[in-house]
Design an enzyme around this catalytic site. Sequence first.
Site, PDB file in Angstrom:
ATOM      1  N   GLN A   1      -0.640   2.506   4.140  1.00 27.90           N
ATOM      2  CA  GLN A   1      -1.704   2.169   5.082  1.00 27.90           C
ATOM      3  C   GLN A   1      -1.329   2.725   6.459  1.00 27.90           C
ATOM      4  OE1 GLN A   1      -4.587   0.734   4.437  1.00 27.90           O
ATOM      5  NE2 GLN A   1      -4.221   0.155   2.305  1.00 27.90           N
TER       6      GLN A   1
ATOM      7  N   ASN B   1       1.137  -3.370  -1.664  1.00 28.99           N
ATOM      8  CA  ASN B   1       0.649  -3.871  -0.378  1.00 28.99           C
ATOM      9  C   ASN B   1      -0.083  -5.208  -0.518  1.00 28.99           C
ATOM     10  OD1 ASN B   1       0.146  -3.465   2.504  1.00 28.99           O
ATOM     11  ND2 ASN B   1      -1.980  -3.080   1.931  1.00 28.99           N
TER      12      ASN B   1
ATOM     13  N   GLU C   1      -0.649   0.952 -11.241  1.00 32.89           N
ATOM     14  CA  GLU C   1      -0.586   2.073 -10.291  1.00 32.89           C
ATOM     15  C   GLU C   1      -0.172   3.315 -11.070  1.00 32.89           C
ATOM     16  OE1 GLU C   1      -0.562   4.811  -7.591  1.00 32.89           O
ATOM     17  OE2 GLU C   1      -1.312   2.815  -7.083  1.00 32.89           O
TER      18      GLU C   1
ATOM     19  N   CYS D   1     -12.434   2.329   0.939  1.00 31.35           N
ATOM     20  CA  CYS D   1     -12.303   3.285   2.043  1.00 31.35           C
ATOM     21  C   CYS D   1     -13.504   4.225   2.098  1.00 31.35           C
ATOM     22  CB  CYS D   1     -11.005   4.081   1.913  1.00 31.35           C
ATOM     23  SG  CYS D   1     -10.859   5.014   0.381  1.00 31.35           S
TER      24      CYS D   1
ATOM     25  N   GLU E   1     -13.409   1.122   6.652  1.00 33.60           N
ATOM     26  CA  GLU E   1     -12.741   0.408   5.560  1.00 33.60           C
ATOM     27  C   GLU E   1     -13.466  -0.930   5.420  1.00 33.60           C
ATOM     28  OE1 GLU E   1      -8.946   0.359   3.067  1.00 33.60           O
ATOM     29  OE2 GLU E   1      -9.841   1.907   4.326  1.00 33.60           O
TER      30      GLU E   1
END
Length: 365
Positions: free
Chosen positions: A189, A222, A238, A323, A357
Amino acid sequence: MTLQFVDPENYETLLAAKKEHLNKQFAIFNPPALECFASPKLHYRMRAELRVWHDGDELYYIMFDKKTKQKFRVEQFPPASELINNLMPVLLELVKSSEILRYKLFQIDFLSNLKGQVIVSLLYHKQLDDNWLVEAKRIKAELLKQFDINFIGRARKQKILLDYDYVIEELQVDGNKLFYQQIENSFTQPNAKVCEKMLEWAIDCTRDSQGDLLELYCGNGNFSLALAKNFNKVLATEIAKPSVESAQFNMAQNGINNVTVIRMSAEEFTQAINGEREFYRLKEITLSDYQCNTILVDPPRSGLDDETVKMVQHYDNILYISCNADTLSRNLEVLSKTHEIKRFALFDQFPYTYHSEAGVYLVKR
């Protein structure tokens, strides 16, 4: 983004325009009042990538105007952290003084954190040798007098580390400290202060949750690590191997033991959960052990594919961080048929740009 548009005096006006645009775009879904989380007006980016221009004996940073494609000289970069701005001229003078370091250098990348650590990556159109390493160590020793700094040299199929390639970010989230390994050349980020607000918002949305959490696109953990305290267990996916390794590092760093990260894409996990394919990577995980009532998705700009949207609809609660407002809107055309938006937020990760965002928290009707 040309630097003349970084205008702190006009920040509130620009943010108000983003809010108005987002409210209009999502009015069809009848969301609740938009919660807005502002950014620092300057020095909000923890990283920067700057091209280097050679003009005879002169060497300087440049950027390119997105509209005209013309290069322009950059002495300072106000969006970047104060640490990066303080380092930029000092580093450049040292590089200019070394023929070995400046030759074929075309880009310098910076990755900093709130604690004052910085990684500098020097990118070259040449192979790096022992002479380069000697010079890099020399300027590192000089810069260590002022900065907590490390160096990486990059060339085609080549990466040279001077010790390590990451910083440890420390975020203040919901009254606690969270530590995150952030690796050079991988996604993190960019706006640390807005990230703190985003994590706190997600925690607040899920504070009274029951059961377990499933997260797709977890990156370096995160959200998973911040939300772990709200759930019995967290299962996260992921695809990028460095991010998976970083997430596992971060779990240990924070003493969090109820999160499991598996390396697979959202599309693959959809196939697994639907029983369409078996995956060796899941051999030690029994999906039926997880009672996931809540799912968190933070997809790339392309949004969720159609099959993943259908899979996400099976969960009682959906936390969607986006995003790209356009792909979020497209996905909500389907999700809103089964779920109602209970929370709606704008996080100004990218001030002075058109990018927004957004976050939505949906509950099954």
